[in-house]
Write a protein that holds these residues in place. Sequence first.
Motif, PDB file in Angstrom:
ATOM      1  N   UNK A  79      11.115   1.233  16.384  1.00 59.34           N
ATOM      2  CA  UNK A  79       9.786   1.074  15.806  1.00 59.34           C
ATOM      3  C   UNK A  79       9.628   2.135  14.724  1.00 59.34           C
ATOM      4  N   UNK A  80       9.277   1.680  13.526  1.00 60.11           N
ATOM      5  CA  UNK A  80       9.073   2.570  12.381  1.00 60.11           C
ATOM      6  C   UNK A  80       7.626   3.040  12.394  1.00 60.11           C
ATOM      7  N   UNK A  81       7.440   4.349  12.384  1.00 61.52           N
ATOM      8  CA  UNK A  81       6.120   4.961  12.235  1.00 61.52           C
ATOM      9  C   UNK A  81       6.141   5.641  10.879  1.00 61.52           C
ATOM     10  N   UNK A  82       5.366   5.103   9.926  1.00 61.18           N
ATOM     11  CA  UNK A  82       5.505   5.604   8.572  1.00 61.18           C
ATOM     12  C   UNK A  82       4.216   5.831   7.829  1.00 61.18           C
ATOM     13  N   UNK A  83       4.381   6.483   6.673  1.00 56.59           N
ATOM     14  CA  UNK A  83       3.310   6.686   5.695  1.00 56.59           C
ATOM     15  C   UNK A  83       3.852   6.255   4.338  1.00 56.59           C
ATOM     16  N   UNK A  84       3.033   5.532   3.602  1.00 53.78           N
ATOM     17  CA  UNK A  84       3.390   5.033   2.280  1.00 53.78           C
ATOM     18  C   UNK A  84       2.863   6.035   1.264  1.00 53.78           C
ATOM     19  N   UNK A  85       3.758   6.794   0.635  1.00 54.11           N
ATOM     20  CA  UNK A  85       3.377   7.956  -0.157  1.00 54.11           C
ATOM     21  C   UNK A  85       3.294   7.716  -1.659  1.00 54.11           C
ATOM     22  N   UNK A  93      -0.504  -0.560  -4.045  1.00 53.14           N
ATOM     23  CA  UNK A  93      -0.637   0.845  -4.412  1.00 53.14           C
ATOM     24  C   UNK A  93      -0.570   1.733  -3.168  1.00 53.14           C
ATOM     25  N   UNK A  94       0.185   2.803  -3.277  1.00 49.90           N
ATOM     26  CA  UNK A  94       0.310   3.759  -2.171  1.00 49.90           C
ATOM     27  C   UNK A  94      -0.860   4.733  -2.200  1.00 49.90           C
ATOM     28  N   UNK A  95      -1.467   4.910  -1.035  1.00 50.42           N
ATOM     29  CA  UNK A  95      -2.583   5.845  -0.878  1.00 50.42           C
ATOM     30  C   UNK A  95      -2.432   6.628   0.418  1.00 50.42           C
ATOM     31  N   UNK A  96      -1.177   6.781   0.860  1.00 47.21           N
ATOM     32  CA  UNK A  96      -0.946   7.483   2.113  1.00 47.21           C
ATOM     33  C   UNK A  96      -1.184   6.623   3.340  1.00 47.21           C
ATOM     34  N   UNK A  97      -1.213   5.292   3.173  1.00 47.46           N
ATOM     35  CA  UNK A  97      -1.448   4.395   4.303  1.00 47.46           C
ATOM     36  C   UNK A  97      -0.365   4.595   5.371  1.00 47.46           C
ATOM     37  N   UNK A  98      -0.781   4.464   6.613  1.00 44.56           N
ATOM     38  CA  UNK A  98       0.180   4.548   7.708  1.00 44.56           C
ATOM     39  C   UNK A  98       0.473   3.151   8.234  1.00 44.56           C
ATOM     40  N   UNK A  99       1.619   3.020   8.866  1.00 40.81           N
ATOM     41  CA  UNK A  99       2.020   1.736   9.428  1.00 40.81           C
ATOM     42  C   UNK A  99       2.929   1.963  10.622  1.00 40.81           C
ATOM     43  N   UNK A 100       2.935   0.977  11.499  1.00 43.16           N
ATOM     44  CA  UNK A 100       3.829   0.946  12.666  1.00 43.16           C
ATOM     45  C   UNK A 100       4.466  -0.435  12.647  1.00 43.16           C
ATOM     46  N   UNK A 101       5.797  -0.461  12.586  1.00 43.94           N
ATOM     47  CA  UNK A 101       6.496  -1.701  12.301  1.00 43.94           C
ATOM     48  C   UNK A 101       7.771  -1.824  13.124  1.00 43.94           C
ATOM     49  N   UNK A 126       4.146  -5.546   7.253  1.00 50.21           N
ATOM     50  CA  UNK A 126       4.009  -4.267   6.534  1.00 50.21           C
ATOM     51  C   UNK A 126       2.964  -4.388   5.431  1.00 50.21           C
ATOM     52  N   UNK A 127       3.001  -5.480   4.665  1.00 49.85           N
ATOM     53  CA  UNK A 127       2.034  -5.675   3.584  1.00 49.85           C
ATOM     54  C   UNK A 127       0.606  -5.724   4.124  1.00 49.85           C
ATOM     55  N   UNK A 128       0.405  -6.398   5.262  1.00 49.06           N
ATOM     56  CA  UNK A 128      -0.939  -6.443   5.871  1.00 49.06           C
ATOM     57  C   UNK A 128      -1.397  -5.026   6.234  1.00 49.06           C
ATOM     58  N   UNK A 129      -0.490  -4.223   6.733  1.00 46.16           N
ATOM     59  CA  UNK A 129      -0.865  -2.881   7.194  1.00 46.16           C
ATOM     60  C   UNK A 129      -1.182  -1.931   6.048  1.00 46.16           C
ATOM     61  N   UNK A 130      -0.554  -2.106   4.888  1.00 44.67           N
ATOM     62  CA  UNK A 130      -0.785  -1.158   3.789  1.00 44.67           C
ATOM     63  C   UNK A 130      -1.756  -1.673   2.734  1.00 44.67           C
TER      64      UNK A 130
END
Length: 131
Positions: A79-85, A93-101, A126-130
């Motif tokens: 499971x990927x726990x991430x932040x889009x930087x 557009x990246x705004x520091x969104x987090x996601x779990x995938x 992933x697109x829905x989450x960010x």
Amino acid sequence: MTRAAIEAYYAAFNAGDASGMLACVSDDIEHRVNEGGIRRGRALFADFCAHMGVSYAEQLRDMVIFVNEDGTRGAAEFVVHGSYLQTDPGLPEAKGQTYILPAGAFFDLRDGKIARVTTFYNLADWLRQVS
């Protein structure tokens, strides 16, 4: 040896250690990306790792590694726990969104090195989450 190579690869990934990841792959690594092309060779793989390091901060958790009996193939589920930087071209557009995938990968191994890695995840999720 197959399990150890995959474990070392993901330990380097979680440490943000691109050179450690590169040490785990063959010179002719074939990197197949989810919904993307194929990168061939260590140089293109290094470019990918550098790009990922600035665009995303990710930790892989709940790792399960599978290997075949002769040590030539492997798979991992995690499971990927991430932040889009930083915005990736063509993506939101990246705004520091987090996601779990949930994600997974398949490997070919040769001489103790990863010769192919194919990664899969649900891009729509992933697109829905960010977004």
